[in-house]
Enzyme design. Sequence first.
Site, mmCIF file in Angstrom:
data_model
loop_
_atom_site.group_PDB
_atom_site.id
_atom_site.type_symbol
_atom_site.label_atom_id
_atom_site.label_comp_id
_atom_site.label_asym_id
_atom_site.label_seq_id
_atom_site.Cartn_x
_atom_site.Cartn_y
_atom_site.Cartn_z
ATOM 1 C CG HIS A 1 -63.177 -21.821 -27.118
ATOM 2 N ND1 HIS A 1 -61.765 -21.787 -27.714
ATOM 3 C CD2 HIS A 1 -62.562 -20.707 -26.231
ATOM 4 C CE1 HIS A 1 -61.338 -20.894 -27.108
ATOM 5 N NE2 HIS A 1 -61.362 -20.459 -26.415
ATOM 6 C CD GLU A 2 -64.171 -20.752 -22.783
ATOM 7 O OE1 GLU A 2 -63.471 -20.936 -21.505
ATOM 8 O OE2 GLU A 2 -64.175 -19.973 -23.342
ATOM 9 C CG HIS B 1 -59.655 -23.202 -22.478
ATOM 10 N ND1 HIS B 1 -58.664 -22.455 -23.331
ATOM 11 C CD2 HIS B 1 -60.585 -22.227 -22.812
ATOM 12 C CE1 HIS B 1 -58.143 -22.145 -24.071
ATOM 13 N NE2 HIS B 1 -59.981 -21.299 -24.362
#
Length: 70
Positions: A34-35, A38
Amino acid sequence: MPGRPDLATCHGFDLTGAPVTVHGTGVLARCLQHECDHLDGMLYLDRLPAAAREAVLAEFRERQEAAAQP
């Protein structure tokens, strides 16, 4: 939408420039992915199928308009 892999490995650098490797499984693997999304400029919405993405954005717009009314 297919699920995320249950294993993830991320490579980076600490504050001193030393290389760091983080291995994750389960929830940590999902968080790492997820990071990284980003960092690549991707949001959760970008991974949704087009119809689901449009439904979420339509609801968001409706809520924004309702909040803007006195």
